[in-house]
Design an enzyme around this catalytic site. Structure first.
Site, PDB file in Angstrom:
ATOM      1  N   GLY A  81      40.010   1.783 -19.814  1.00 10.74           N
ATOM      2  CA  GLY A  81      40.826   2.436 -20.836  1.00 10.74           C
ATOM      3  C   GLY A  81      42.263   2.589 -20.381  1.00 10.74           C
ATOM      4  N   GLU A 123      46.584   6.524  -9.537  1.00 10.55           N
ATOM      5  CA  GLU A 123      45.214   6.180  -9.138  1.00 10.55           C
ATOM      6  C   GLU A 123      44.897   6.815  -7.784  1.00 10.55           C
ATOM      7  OE1 GLU A 123      42.365   4.485 -10.260  1.00 10.55           O
ATOM      8  OE2 GLU A 123      41.683   5.225  -8.306  1.00 10.55           O
ATOM      9  N   GLY A 164      28.946  -5.050 -11.891  1.00  6.50           N
ATOM     10  CA  GLY A 164      28.295  -6.357 -11.951  1.00  6.50           C
ATOM     11  C   GLY A 164      28.964  -7.322 -12.910  1.00  6.50           C
ATOM     12  N   GLU A 199      18.120  -5.597 -17.921  1.00  6.81           N
ATOM     13  CA  GLU A 199      18.858  -6.655 -17.237  1.00  6.81           C
ATOM     14  C   GLU A 199      18.163  -7.058 -15.947  1.00  6.81           C
ATOM     15  OE1 GLU A 199      22.347  -4.480 -17.794  1.00  6.81           O
ATOM     16  OE2 GLU A 199      22.823  -5.599 -19.629  1.00  6.81           O
ATOM     17  N   HIS A 224      26.585   4.067 -15.533  1.00  6.59           N
ATOM     18  CA  HIS A 224      27.275   4.042 -16.831  1.00  6.59           C
ATOM     19  C   HIS A 224      27.501   5.439 -17.397  1.00  6.59           C
ATOM     20  CE1 HIS A 224      25.243  -0.156 -17.686  1.00  6.59           C
ATOM     21  NE2 HIS A 224      26.091  -0.208 -16.676  1.00  6.59           N
ATOM     22  N   ASN A 232      25.806  -2.371 -21.752  1.00  3.87           N
ATOM     23  CA  ASN A 232      26.727  -1.986 -20.676  1.00  3.87           C
ATOM     24  C   ASN A 232      28.076  -1.670 -21.317  1.00  3.87           C
ATOM     25  OD1 ASN A 232      24.870  -4.217 -20.215  1.00  3.87           O
ATOM     26  ND2 ASN A 232      25.236  -3.790 -18.068  1.00  3.87           N
ATOM     27  N   PHE A 241      31.603  -1.509 -20.496  1.00  8.54           N
ATOM     28  CA  PHE A 241      33.050  -1.698 -20.317  1.00  8.54           C
ATOM     29  C   PHE A 241      33.745  -2.507 -21.418  1.00  8.54           C
ATOM     30  CE2 PHE A 241      32.144  -5.167 -16.978  1.00  8.54           C
ATOM     31  CZ  PHE A 241      32.733  -6.221 -17.675  1.00  8.54           C
TER      32      PHE A 241
HETATM   33  P1  FDA Z   1      36.762   3.914 -14.582  1.00  8.92           P
HETATM   34  O1  FDA Z   1      35.719   4.744 -13.939  1.00  8.92           O
HETATM   35  O2  FDA Z   1      36.624   2.443 -14.533  1.00  8.92           O
HETATM   36  O3  FDA Z   1      38.188   4.252 -13.944  1.00  8.92           O
HETATM   37  C1  FDA Z   1      38.607   5.555 -13.676  1.00  8.92           C
HETATM   38  C2  FDA Z   1      39.626   5.507 -12.549  1.00  8.92           C
HETATM   39  O4  FDA Z   1      40.314   6.757 -12.482  1.00  8.92           O
HETATM   40  C3  FDA Z   1      39.018   5.260 -11.178  1.00  8.92           C
HETATM   41  O5  FDA Z   1      39.720   4.230 -10.539  1.00  8.92           O
HETATM   42  C4  FDA Z   1      39.189   6.601 -10.463  1.00  8.92           C
HETATM   43  O6  FDA Z   1      39.377   6.467  -9.060  1.00  8.92           O
HETATM   44  C5  FDA Z   1      40.438   7.150 -11.127  1.00  8.92           C
HETATM   45  N1  FDA Z   1      40.506   8.616 -11.103  1.00  8.92           N
HETATM   46  C6  FDA Z   1      39.530   9.500 -11.406  1.00  8.92           C
HETATM   47  N2  FDA Z   1      39.978  10.762 -11.303  1.00  8.92           N
HETATM   48  C7  FDA Z   1      41.271  10.692 -10.914  1.00  8.92           C
HETATM   49  C8  FDA Z   1      42.280  11.662 -10.621  1.00  8.92           C
HETATM   50  N3  FDA Z   1      42.031  12.976 -10.737  1.00  8.92           N
HETATM   51  N4  FDA Z   1      43.498  11.228 -10.210  1.00  8.92           N
HETATM   52  C9  FDA Z   1      43.760   9.895 -10.103  1.00  8.92           C
HETATM   53  N5  FDA Z   1      42.838   8.936 -10.382  1.00  8.92           N
HETATM   54  C10 FDA Z   1      41.629   9.320 -10.778  1.00  8.92           C
HETATM   55  N6  FDA Z   1      29.624  -1.699 -16.830  1.00  8.92           N
HETATM   56  C11 FDA Z   1      29.476  -2.844 -17.539  1.00  8.92           C
HETATM   57  O7  FDA Z   1      29.886  -2.906 -18.699  1.00  8.92           O
HETATM   58  N7  FDA Z   1      28.878  -3.930 -16.963  1.00  8.92           N
HETATM   59  C12 FDA Z   1      28.397  -3.908 -15.680  1.00  8.92           C
HETATM   60  O8  FDA Z   1      27.893  -4.911 -15.178  1.00  8.92           O
HETATM   61  C13 FDA Z   1      28.518  -2.696 -14.946  1.00  8.92           C
HETATM   62  N8  FDA Z   1      28.013  -2.569 -13.674  1.00  8.92           N
HETATM   63  C14 FDA Z   1      28.305  -1.464 -12.911  1.00  8.92           C
HETATM   64  C15 FDA Z   1      27.936  -1.417 -11.562  1.00  8.92           C
HETATM   65  C16 FDA Z   1      28.319  -0.336 -10.767  1.00  8.92           C
HETATM   66  C17 FDA Z   1      27.912  -0.287  -9.311  1.00  8.92           C
HETATM   67  C18 FDA Z   1      29.093   0.709 -11.337  1.00  8.92           C
HETATM   68  C19 FDA Z   1      29.544   1.888 -10.509  1.00  8.92           C
HETATM   69  C20 FDA Z   1      29.447   0.667 -12.669  1.00  8.92           C
HETATM   70  C21 FDA Z   1      29.060  -0.409 -13.471  1.00  8.92           C
HETATM   71  N9  FDA Z   1      29.422  -0.481 -14.810  1.00  8.92           N
HETATM   72  C22 FDA Z   1      29.188  -1.624 -15.543  1.00  8.92           C
HETATM   73  C23 FDA Z   1      30.112   0.643 -15.479  1.00  8.92           C
HETATM   74  C24 FDA Z   1      31.611   0.397 -15.680  1.00  8.92           C
HETATM   75  O9  FDA Z   1      32.206   0.008 -14.462  1.00  8.92           O
HETATM   76  C25 FDA Z   1      32.234   1.690 -16.215  1.00  8.92           C
HETATM   77  O10 FDA Z   1      31.627   1.979 -17.464  1.00  8.92           O
HETATM   78  C26 FDA Z   1      33.735   1.574 -16.411  1.00  8.92           C
HETATM   79  O11 FDA Z   1      34.381   1.254 -15.204  1.00  8.92           O
HETATM   80  C27 FDA Z   1      34.301   2.865 -16.972  1.00  8.92           C
HETATM   81  O12 FDA Z   1      35.652   2.628 -17.330  1.00  8.92           O
HETATM   82  P2  FDA Z   1      36.665   3.823 -17.529  1.00  8.92           P
HETATM   83  O13 FDA Z   1      37.918   3.270 -18.098  1.00  8.92           O
HETATM   84  O14 FDA Z   1      35.973   4.888 -18.301  1.00  8.92           O
HETATM   85  O15 FDA Z   1      36.934   4.446 -16.090  1.00  8.92           O
END
Ligand code: FDA
Length: 503
Positions: free
Chosen positions: A16, A35, A115, A356, A442, A480, A482
């Site tokens: 996002g 970040e 993934g 999956e 997720h 999933n 994203f």
């Molecule tokens: P996202 O979590 O990506 O980004 C948030 C960022 O904000 C992070 O970099 C964090 O460090 C930063 N942040 C947080 N708090 C902060 C603060 N106070 N100050 C500064 N920075 C801060 N999804 C999918 O569609 N297909 C897939 O195959 C997978 N597989 C998968 C595997 C694994 C191991 C994980 C952990 C996750 C997945 N996912 C997935 C889920 C997918 O990665 C997830 O839904 C998205 O990254 C979420 O996107 P967002 O934009 O919500 O935030």
């Protein structure tokens, strides 16, 4: 500390956040992204930026003394996890009582560790999750835009059918077919031309060398190679890594002020800054964004925030399970880390599940079929915030996960019965566990669209304050997340730029 002002700040660098920054930059708005994780661009002593799942070091884990891989055990032995030096590693596991949430840390957020499965959800499922959103617009305009921006493609079937690296998927497909179940290919952001070269030995190996959860050194189009690169290319966007947003307040003229700690990789605070802005976009993910807003509400910094902030949370029905195959059904010592196929039981009227087929890249034959199943169930949790301890909590209990486990069990009982096979009980921690529903990849919800925000992510009670990430989507999507997070961010930021910023 120092104080600076920028027109727009985006917190986080996940999906996002990256979409919002790109579109703001294109609109000519000077934007700073903050970040808390590292910029992952410098090779370590081994010449690589990221470490392997099977050989983790201090790059793997966000400030823990020991790695916390989900498949911690094999034959009940803790063979996967290792002691590491606490550091600003790329994967975090946030423990919230009965639920632990894995999140990516670094420039690119979850895209660094996930993934890469790039699923456009079923239209009826999305309509149910976001009933006030125009589905024609989403599917005609914003999903195509998101898929193009992310670089999504599907594995060529000739490669899939012939390569030893996907034997594990073909074995699971055959087992599903015996139970009368169909499968579907799952698109991905991995570059399959690169993967084919990895298999041929003409390109450096990544997916075919056990890399995924602690980062891919090659092949995967993570956000730093797509949306974030494009955002920087506008010349209007800068990214400050190792900048942790601690607090948010608003001044009487409407300016937002962030308290930010700049740290080093060991967690030492190098500088305390105040960063002020007019337009503030929260893209810190379901946990991060909700925590920032709850803290602001509960400490009285932003008292007009809605009571709906914190609500509508769920783990997207994430359940892991594994089956033991017969000796004549080897799943292969060579397994690509990138999943490309799922068992599709989404039409099931009682228990809709998309399961999956996940790799088990152990480097040896295990006869294991591993699955990440997504059950679409209505249970939701609520985030809490304790002012005294300054800690985020979650009202999710084991009981909340049971309907998802029941759904996944019903699917895999059928598959096991048709194949005369059984579950594996030794993979998910100590004790006899054939399902793991106490962690998720997720996280969804916390600032749900149309509840904590208006229908475009504008936070209720305030102006020029926006939520852009997975916290907008309530609890379960049946896919999933994203691609949906990306498409929804595209839709929302287009409206916000036209109405709130250009006007
Ligand atoms: P996202 O979590 O990506 O980004 C948030 C960022 O904000 C992070 O970099 C964090 O460090 C930063 N942040 C947080 N708090 C902060 C603060 N106070 N100050 C500064 N920075 C801060 N999804 C999918 O569609 N297909 C897939 O195959 C997978 N597989 C998968 C595997 C694994 C191991 C994980 C952990 C996750 C997945 N996912 C997935 C889920 C997918 O990665 C997830 O839904 C998205 O990254 C979420 O996107 P967002 O934009 O919500 O935030």
């Amino acid at each position: 500390g120092s104080r600076s002002f920028v027109p727009a700040v985006v917190i986080g660098t996940g999906y996002g956040a990256a979409v919002s920054a790109l579109r703001l930059g294109e609109a000519g708005v000077t934007t700073v992204m903050l970040e808390m994780g590292r910029l992952w661009d410098k090779p370590g002593p081994d010449g690589k930026v990221f470490c392997k799942v099977t050989n983790p070091d201090s790059r793997s884990t966000w400030f823990k003394k020991r790695t916390e891989a989900p498949l911690g055990s094999f034959l009940w032995l803790d063979v996967v996890n290792k002691d590491v030096e606490p550091n600003a590693g790329v994967l975090d596991k946030v423990n919230l009582g009965d639920m632990s949430v894995y999140v990516g840390r670094g420039v690119g957020g979850g895209s660094l560790v996930n993934g890469g499965m790039a699923v456009t959800p079923r239209r009826d499922f999305l309509q149910e999750a976001l009933p006030q959103v125009d589905m024609n617009e989403m599917y005609d305009r914003y999903f195509p835009r998101a898929n193009a921006g992310l670089g999504v493609s599907t594995i060529p079937s000739d490669f899939f059918e012939s390569t030893e690296w996907y034997q594990y998927s073909r074995v699971s497909r055959a087992a599903a077919e015996k139970a009368g179940l169909g499968t579907v290919f799952i698109p991905n952001v991995y570059d399959f031309a690169h993967m084919r070269k990895e298999a041929e030995g003409t390109a450096p190996k990544s997916a075919l060398d056990g890399e995924v959860m602690y980062g891919n050194n090659h092949g995967k189009r993570s956000l730093d190679r797509s949306y974030l690169a494009a955002a920087l290319g506008t010349g209007k966007v800068t990214i400050e890594s190792l900048h942790h947003v601690k607090a948010l307040r608003q001044e009487s003229d409407g300016t937002y002020v962030l308290t930010v700690h700049q740290t080093d990789g060991l967690g030492n605070v190098l500088a305390r800054k105040e960063i002020a802005c007019k337009h503030l976009f929260l893209g810190a993910g379901s946990l991060g964004t909700t925590e920032i807003l709850l803290r602001a509400r509960e400490t009285g910094a932003l008292p007009a925030l809605s009571a709906d902030v914190g609500g509508g949370w769920g783990p997207n029905g994430n359940v892991m399970t594994a089956r033991a195959n017969h000796l004549w059904n080897a799943t292969g010592a060579k397994q690509s880390t990138i999943p490309v196929m799922a068992i599709d039981d989404r039409n099931n009227p009682v228990h809709p599940v998309l399961a999956e087929i996940a790799p088990m890249p152990a480097g040896i034959e295990t006869w294991v079929s591993l699955y990440l199943a997504l059950a679409k169930t209505p249970e939701r949790g609520t985030f809490t915030f304790d002012r005294v301890t300054d800690k985020l909590g979650l009202t999710w209990t084991k009981a909340h996960s049971e309907p998802a486990v029941a759904a996944v069990r019903s699917l895999f009982d059928r598959i096991n019965k048709a194949n005369f096979t059984d579950y594996r009980y030794d993979l998910f921690g100590s004790g006899l566990n054939n399902f793991a529903a106490n962690f998720c990849y997720h996280p969804l919800g916390g600032c749900v669209l149309g509840k904590a925000t208006d229908l475009y992510g504008r936070v209720k009670g305030y102006q020029n304050l926006y939520v852009t990430d997975g916290s907008l989507i309530p609890g379960a999507l049946g896919a999933n997340p994203f691609v949906t997070i990306t498409a929804l961010a595209e839709r929302n930021v287009e409206r916000v730029i036209a109405q709130d910023i250009r006007a």
